[in-house]
Design a protein around this motif. Structure first.
Motif, PDB file in Angstrom:
ATOM      1  N   ARG A 632      48.298  82.217  79.345  1.00  0.00           N
ATOM      2  CA  ARG A 632      46.881  82.369  79.053  1.00  0.00           C
ATOM      3  C   ARG A 632      46.334  81.107  78.378  1.00  0.00           C
ATOM      4  O   ARG A 632      47.066  80.389  77.709  1.00  0.00           O
ATOM      5  CB  ARG A 632      46.634  83.585  78.141  1.00  0.00           C
ATOM      6  N   GLY A 686      40.164  88.815  80.647  1.00  0.00           N
ATOM      7  CA  GLY A 686      40.425  88.244  79.336  1.00  0.00           C
ATOM      8  C   GLY A 686      39.880  89.120  78.219  1.00  0.00           C
ATOM      9  O   GLY A 686      39.541  90.290  78.418  1.00  0.00           O
ATOM     10  N   THR A 703      40.212  84.588  75.194  1.00  0.00           N
ATOM     11  CA  THR A 703      41.533  84.519  75.838  1.00  0.00           C
ATOM     12  C   THR A 703      41.360  84.771  77.324  1.00  0.00           C
ATOM     13  O   THR A 703      40.808  85.804  77.727  1.00  0.00           O
ATOM     14  CB  THR A 703      42.488  85.563  75.238  1.00  0.00           C
ATOM     15  N   PRO A 705      43.250  84.622  81.321  1.00  0.00           N
ATOM     16  CA  PRO A 705      44.528  84.517  82.036  1.00  0.00           C
ATOM     17  C   PRO A 705      44.534  83.322  82.973  1.00  0.00           C
ATOM     18  O   PRO A 705      43.509  82.956  83.550  1.00  0.00           O
ATOM     19  CB  PRO A 705      44.598  85.848  82.818  1.00  0.00           C
TER      20      PRO A 705
END
Length: 724
Positions: A632, A686, A703, A705
């Motif tokens: 990630r 995310g 965050t 991926p």
């Protein structure tokens, strides 16, 4: 090296190509310059001779000049452009070139040398004049470069052969490196499987050269003792402080092993000290073999027996506890083997049957105990409330002294059986009381049945309420979809008049069709334009949010570098940052690629950075960082702004939610930016998290991926970038 060699080969080939190209271009220019110099020298020589002989000897002068190069033409012309003499003899092509060259020169009587287009052909030309005569020497450029083209072709062939040879060598190297890598992978896989088996089996591999005193340990052996793995071979002196042999030190044990014949199995027990200082019980099983040089080698497996020994000790203690527990039972307990001989009984059994101590010992037959027993059974019946089993029975027995016993007998796995006798005399006396209580219990059960009917009725009501709740949920979802459709239609309807308002206000403010009479009107037009743009952005946010809520927002994924997008977003916000004199700290890895919707990612980062700049006072700082965490990418947007109160964190991120403080009330906004960023992040799979402290600042973590496709290359180090 596997990656550097192809790069070096390609760099070398590129260097050869660049050097060859530069050399070829230089040779071309030198060839043209030399030709121009020769032609100019020939014109100068002809001028000198014609100055002595006059126009009547023009052809003789040209014939006595040095032989011209292939394709070169020399001519003498009069003041009116009439060609008086040429060499080589005239032909249509050369005559046309000379005529065009004389026409281009015109009345210019100066000396001319260089390249030019004449009659549709690029030539190298030199011209001069003497009295009323014009001397012209020219040579077509293709004739000049013929030899240069031949040499350049040979050079290209040489470079091509060299490049093909180097590429073949590089391919052979890469193929060999791939084979070596596959062999390493197979070796590492086999070693990993072996180490996994040894580690889970709490054992380690030893290879001890008894002659040289060198010992090889597997990685699992180091892990078993709690030490860091070492690739080098150990010495006797290294493990001397760690081992405790019953027969002496490690040197005497090695001498004993060297004295034994080979091959011979070895089975030894000893202790070793763990890294934490605890002693571990070990058992070594292996074989003493002869090495290639005739020396002795001890190869085998060392197993951790600490748990087994601890288990054996626990089993011994458990056996003692069982005997103590059996002795402390208030019931009579006896265990018989398959031959009806006594295995164990407690004191209660001995007291119940009044048996002498000489008979109560393991191995006494059942008949001997029965004959010596004092208490006899006067009545025995099957217990009605006890189920019968094929491997045991339960019955009640009345002794001669009037006491009642419940005897439970069960067969053991080895063919014997265990018998437990419980005194139930007091229970018999309470039997009548139990009958009365049974009647009371039946009455209670009747009450419970009535209560159950009431509960069933309530359950039916709950089911009806659940159905109504489901219907209301469907209506709410339909209302939400209708709301999203209304917002989408409203947004589309508002965009057209807003575009017109913005466009016409811009035309009026710029004075496209004439200046406004009042300067104040220009300011009003700018205000109208700014308000229209703000309202258009607000409508765009509503339209975007309605698409997301309606599930109509589709991601157009593509592979791109996220670090470049972050740089673009940062540059776009530079004017607002400079206006507030903010310091920006940016840090991210170069070349960080991601499969995502580029427009959505730009909108996420723009909204987060815009909020950070908007709510940070003058002279503060904002930060934009990115790093990789596993599969990630994590982007951090930080600021030293006003912060968010804890009570507002729960609702922040919902559509139209804003943190209302004395500071934020002065800032306009739809309240959709953070909600859109959060929704688009979740569409990518995310997550968006916020941490904030009032009067300290806010940090937003996004965050995302990374795609599962194979990453190309390795990540470089994170360069620290700063925008001032």
């Amino acid at each position: 090296m596997q990656k550097a060699v192809p790069v070096l080969i390609l760099a070398f080939l590129a260097s050869i190509a660049v050097a060859g190209t530069l050399q070829a271009l230089d040779a071309r220019e030198r060839t043209i310059a030399a030709t121009a110099a020769n032609l100019d020298m020939t014109v100068a020589l002809a001028r000198a001779q014609l100055a002595r002989t006059g126009a009547g000897e023009a052809q003789s002068v040209l014939d006595h000049l040095p032989a011209p190069a292939p394709g070169a033409v020399f001519a003498v012309a009069g003041h009116d452009g009439t060609i008086l003499a040429t060499t080589p003899p005239r032909n249509p092509a050369s005559t046309a070139l000379l005529t065009a060259a004389l026409a281009d020169l015109g009345s210019d009587r100066q000396v001319a040398t260089g390249r030019r287009w004449t009659g549709g052909t690029e030539v190298v030309l030199a011209a001069g004049s003497v009295e009323a005569l014009r001397i012209v020497a020219l040579r077509p450029l293709d004739q000049v470069l013929a030899r240069w083209l031949s040499r350049t072709g040979l050079m290209i062939l040489f470079v091509a052969i060299t490049g093909a040879t180097l590429l073949a060598l590089g391919a052979a190297y890469y193929w060999q490196a791939s084979r070596a890598r596959r062999a390493d992978d197979i070796y590492n896989a086999v070693r990993a499987r072996l180490e996994t088996a040894l580690t889970h089996g709490r054992s380690g591999l030893w290879d001890w050269d008894l002659e040289d005193g060198r010992i090889y340990w597997s990685d699992s052996m180091f892990a078993l003792l709690g030490f860091e793995t070492r690739d080098d071979v150990l010495l006797d002196a290294d493990i001397e402080p760690l081992i405790d042999l019953a027969g002496g030190d490690i040197q005497s044990f090695a001498r004993e092993m060297r004295a034994r014949p080979t091959p011979q199995p070895v089975d030894e027990r000893f202790r070793m000290r763990h890294a934490d200082g605890q002693w571990i019980c070990m058992r070594a099983r292996g074989e003493l073999v002869a090495g290639p040089d005739g020396g002795r080698r001890l190869i085998g497996i060392v197993v951790d027996e600490t748990e087994e020994r601890r288990f054996a000790e626990h089993a011994r203690q458990a056996d003692e506890r069982i005997r103590d527990a059996i002795g402390a039972l208030s019931e009579a307990f006896v265990l018989w083997d398959a031959d009806n001989r006594l295995v164990i009984c407690n004191s209660k059994f001995q007291q119940l049957h009044r048996l002498p101590d000489t008979l109560v010992r393991p191995g006494t037959h059942y008949g001997d105990l029965l004959a010596a027993g004092y208490q006899s059974v006067v009545r025995m019946r099957h217990a009605a409330d006890m189920p019968c089993e094929h491997d045991g029975r339960t019955f009640e027995a009345q002794l001669a002294d009037g006491r009642w016993l419940t005897i439970n007998e069960r067969q053991t796995g080895d063919g014997g059986y265990v018998s437990v006798g419980t005194d139930i005399t007091s229970l018999k006396k309470q039997q009548e009381m139990l009958i009365d209580r049974e009647r009371q219990l039946k009455a209670t059960i009747a009450d419970l049945k009535r209560s159950r009917q009431v509960l069933e009725h309530q359950t039916q009501q709950f089911a009806e309420l659940a159905e109504k709740y489901a219907e209301e949920t469907v209506r709410a979802e339909a209302g939400s979809r209708a709301k999203s459709a209304f917002l989408a239609n409203m947004s589309h309807e508002l965009r057209t008049p807003l575009n017109a308002i913005i466009g016409f206000s811009e035309l009026m403010g710029n004075g496209t069709f004439g200046a406004l009479n009042q300067p104040r009107y220009v300011d009003y037009c700018k205000d109208i334009q700014a308000s229209g743009r703000y309202l258009l952005e607000f409508v765009d946010d509503i339209l975007e949010m309605s698409k997301i809520e309606a599930g109509e927002r589709e991601l157009r994924r593509e592979r791109f570098q996220l670090d470049r997008l972050l740089g673009e977003v940062l540059r776009a916000a530079k004017d607002d940052i400079d206006a507030k004199h903010l310091t920006v700290h940016a840090k991210w890895p170069v070349g960080a690629e991601i499969d995502a919707d580029r427009r959505a990612m730009r909108q996420i980062m723009r909204n987060l950075l815009s909020n950070a700049v908007k709510f940070t006072p003058e002279g503060g700082h904002v930060g934009l960082r990115m790093r990789r965490r596993g599969d990630r990418l994590v982007v951090y947007c930080e600021d030293s702004g006003i912060g968010i109160p804890p009570q507002a964190m729960k609702t922040l991120g919902r559509p139209f939610e804003q943190v209302q403080t004395q500071f934020t009330k002065t800032h306009s906004g739809s309240g959709l930016g953070l909600s859109i960023a959060k929704s688009l992040t979740e569409l990518h799979g995310g997550a968006l998290r916020i941490r904030s402290t009032v009067d300290v600042g806010t940090a937003v973590m996004v965050t995302l991926p990374v795609a599962t496709r194979e990453e190309r290359g390795s990540w470089p180090r994170d360069p620290a970038l700063a925008l001032h």
